[in-house]
Structures are given as C-alpha cells and as structure tokens.
Design a protein around this motif. Structure first.
Motif: not given
Length: 449
Positions: A69-95
């Motif tokens: 549960k804690d790992r999922r929470t930390a993962k969602r938080k990191a993805e939200a920060i990356a999406a906000e900084e890059s301005g694009c969805p996480v899957e698109e950013l990683l691709t």
C-alpha cells in the motif's frame, strides 16, 4: 498503421488471380521525427522523466521495506509530480523518454538545436579538461587551479552561461555512466553469532568501535545486518558485518570470543556457495582461526616470559587453555593487570615487609579470576573496572559493601537480610543452621544430615 506483410501477400495473390498487379502503399513515416519543442521544454521533460524513473526504480528495490500500500501511494505521488512538471501524462512522458534515450545511445543529436550541439561540445571539452587536470600528478595545486580557471573561462565564453549551470545541463542531456562493481568481486563479510536477542546493531557497532578504535571502525568501513524473524521481526541472535577492506576484516576477527550484552560472541569468516562447499569452507576457516588464536596466545605469553614478567613454569596448562578460549584483547588486558598486580605486591613486600597475599600463592587461579573479570567488564570501559572490589588506603583490595545489593532475589522483593553478615562477622543464618557455624564440621556427610 500500415498493412501487415501477410495482408500484402494476400492482396498480391488475389490481384494475380485477376490478372492484375498489386502495389502496396508506401509505409507511413514513424512518429520519431524531431519535435518542434523548444530546448526549455525538452530539458523540463527530461529532468521530470529521469527523476520519475529513479524513484520508480528505488520503489522496486524497496530498501525501506515498505508494504504494498505504501509503495502504491509513493508511486502515485511520484507520477503526479512528474505529470505536473512535464505537462503531459505519465505514459506519454515515459514513451518520450525511452525514444530520447535510444537516440542518445545511437549518437543521434538531431533533437538538440544547433546552438545546443555547440553547447554540448563545449561542456564535453570542459569535463575532459577537468578530468585530465585532476589526474595529472606532475602539476602542483597552484598550476592545477590556474589551468582549471582557464578552461572554465573558455567554456563560459563559448556558451554564454555559468560553469555550474553548464555542467548541470550537460549531466541532464548526457549523464555520466556509473561504473558498476564487478559481480564476481569477493565481499569482505564476517558472521557474528551467539548474540543476545536484545542486542541492537548500534550496540554491536559500538562494541567493535570501542575495542578496535574510531580510526578503524566507522560508518563507512563497517555495515551491520542482523538476521530477524520474518513474522515477529525480532532478532535471531546472529548477523553479518560487511567490511570495506580485507585488512579491517582480519582486524575484526580479534572480536571473536569477546563479551557483549552478557554473551560471549563468535566472529568468524563467512562462506558462500552450495551447502557442501559452504560447510567445507566454514570448517576450514574455523580451523585456521583456531590455529591463529592459539599461536597469538602463545606469542603474548612468550612476550611476558621473555621480559621476565612471568616465570617459565608459573602458569599451568589449564589457564593457558583458558586464554585460548578468550579474545586476544581480553587476555592482553588481563595479563597486563596481572603483571602490574605482581609488581605492586612485590614492592609492598620489600618496602613494608608484608607477606605475600594468599591470591598469588596460586598464580594460575589468580589470572583465571582476572580473565573472567576483564571478559565480563569489557576492555576500554573504565566505568566498570574494578566492579565489586575497592581499594583501601594501604592499596589492598577488599570486597565492596555494595555487593550485597546485587542479589537477584533482593531486587525481586525477597527479604534476604538473614543472610547478611553483621559487623562482627556473624550471621543470623547460623542460628537456624547450627552446623554452618565455624568449627562445627560443615559438610561432613551423614553427620550433617
């Protein structure tokens, strides 16, 4: 998406049956062409993607033992920060990041502008110049600083930005590859057994550091891993210590048979491999270690014999065998105190005319007592030295009056006053058991019963 090869073949067969020729359509260009994103957007997306990738990698390794549960929470938080900084969805950013790394690996730099390519070249030249200067042993410190400032000034003039910003940008665009440790490198690991269940890693670390010194044992040179029960998370009374160098590993073998937290611990070399090979190696290591300890004790005793501190036949085989069952640091300290005690008593005998005290009539028994006391109190702990024994003005030792308060039964609330001796030396317990009085034949078998 273009037509598959199978579909093209089917269309060609059908066209041939009709007497026609089928020409497949040209494939559509891949969407890998350089984008019209400016350099600032690329750098922002690159930084966000690298940070997210590192965070996800750390969560996969899970060094902090987080639950799911804690790992999922930390993962969602990191993805939200990356999406906000890059301005694009996480899957698109990683691709996008995967394509960018692929191009960078193959040497394609078309995604960078002409100015950035020139900037990249200048930054690379600066990095190489700094590395060359640091490895040049012929230059003194002043010449090295002067050459470094000159290289930095050239890079600033060519790129128009500060050195710190240039190097930071270079690491983002062209990160330095870290050299991995060879997988077959031999680790310097020792097994520590016979630990008390209450012993913590900090207690074990302090025990090693106090005995061997701060110059040898530090947080960088010694790492501790205690084995715990997977269900209760409590210590299993054993663990491993990983050392940075083989010299420190052999130094730590001196901790074998030292006392910690009320237990005499084992410190031995560890072995890997299959069960049979592991058992054979451990047996071999133990034989070598036992032989080394035996030789070390012989050298320590021989040193004092050669100096005239101990007589040739002064110690019997029993106490010598006891020395070989204790650590070298304990035996060294006990022999040092034993020699000092002998010297002090000899001086008192010569100056004051006193007779030799009863303890030294049996030197082996006296040394045995000292080894046990030093092993229990530890070496280097001055607060515990002389526990239960104090010295009067004449220098003689006597039992401390506080020793009667050490009774486990008294601490648990049992009245033990009847067993305490009075000022005149008598005890109330002799009124209950007359046979325990002096001169009444204590312990004479059937007469006592």
């Amino acid at each position: 998406m273009g037509k598959s090869a199978a579909k093209i073949r089917r269309n060609q067969i059908r066209a041939a049956a009709r007497g026609e020729t089928y020409t497949p359509p040209p494939p559509k260009p891949k969407d890998d062409a350089p984008s019209n994103e400016d350099d600032e957007v690329i750098n922002i997306k690159l930084t966000a993607a690298e940070t997210l990738t590192k965070t996800l990698s750390q969560l996969e390794k899970n060094p902090d033992n987080l639950n799911s549960k804690d790992r999922r929470t930390a993962k969602r938080k990191a993805e939200a920060i990356a999406a906000e900084e890059s301005g694009c969805p996480v899957e698109e950013l990683l691709t996008w990041y995967a394509r960018f790394k692929k191009k960078r690996k193959t040497g394609e730099t078309n995604q960078l502008s002409k100015e950035d390519n020139a900037k990249l070249t200048s930054a690379k030249k600066l990095k190489e110049a700094i590395a060359t200067l640091e490895s040049d042993e012929a230059m003194n410190a002043k010449e090295r600083r002067s050459a470094k400032r000159k290289a930095e000034a050239i890079a600033v003039e060519e790129t128009g930005c500060e050195v710190a910003d240039l190097l930071k940008w270079y690491e983002a665009v062209h990160p330095t590859k870290e050299k991995k440790q060879p997988s077959n490198a031999t680790p310097y690991i020792l097994f520590v057994g016979q630990l008390a269940y209450s012993t913590t890693p900090d207690m074990l670390f302090n025990h090693f550091q106090t005995t061997l010194g701060n110059g040898i044992i530090t947080n960088e040179t010694l790492k501790i891993r205690l084995l715990t029960d997977p269900k209760t998370k409590k210590s299993r009374g054993m663990g491993f210590v990983e050392l940075s160098t083989p010299e420190i590993m052999y130094e730590c073998l001196k901790m074998h048979l030292t006392h910690l937290d009320g237990r005499r611990i084992n410190v031995e070399r560890s072995a890997g491999g299959g069960a049979a090979a592991k058992k054979s190696k451990i047996t071999q290591y133990r034989e070598k270690q036992s032989h080394f300890i035996s030789e070390t004790m012989d050298k320590i005793i021989s040193y004092h014999v050669d100096n005239g501190d101990i007589g040739q036949e002064e110690l019997d085989e029993g106490v010598i065998a006891l020395c070989k069952r204790h650590s070298a640091v304990v035996v060294e300290q006990a022999l040092k105190e034993y020699v000092e005690e002998k010297k002090m008593r000899r001086e008192r005998k010569e100056t004051l005319g006193e007779k030799e005290e009863e303890e030294l009539r049996n030197p082996s028994a006296f040394l045995t007592h000292m080894i046990g006391r030093v092993a229990e109190e530890g070496v280097g702990d001055t607060n515990k030295k002389g526990k239960g024994r104090t010295a009067d003005n004449s220098g003689k030792h006597k039992k401390s009056s506080d020793s009667k308060n050490d009774s486990i039964l008294e601490k648990s609330g049992v009245d033990m006053s009847i067993s305490h001796a009075a000022v005149d030396g008598s005890s109330k317990i002799t009124s209950i058991f007359p046979s325990m009085q002096r001169g009444r034949g204590r312990g004479r078998g059937r007469g006592y019963m």
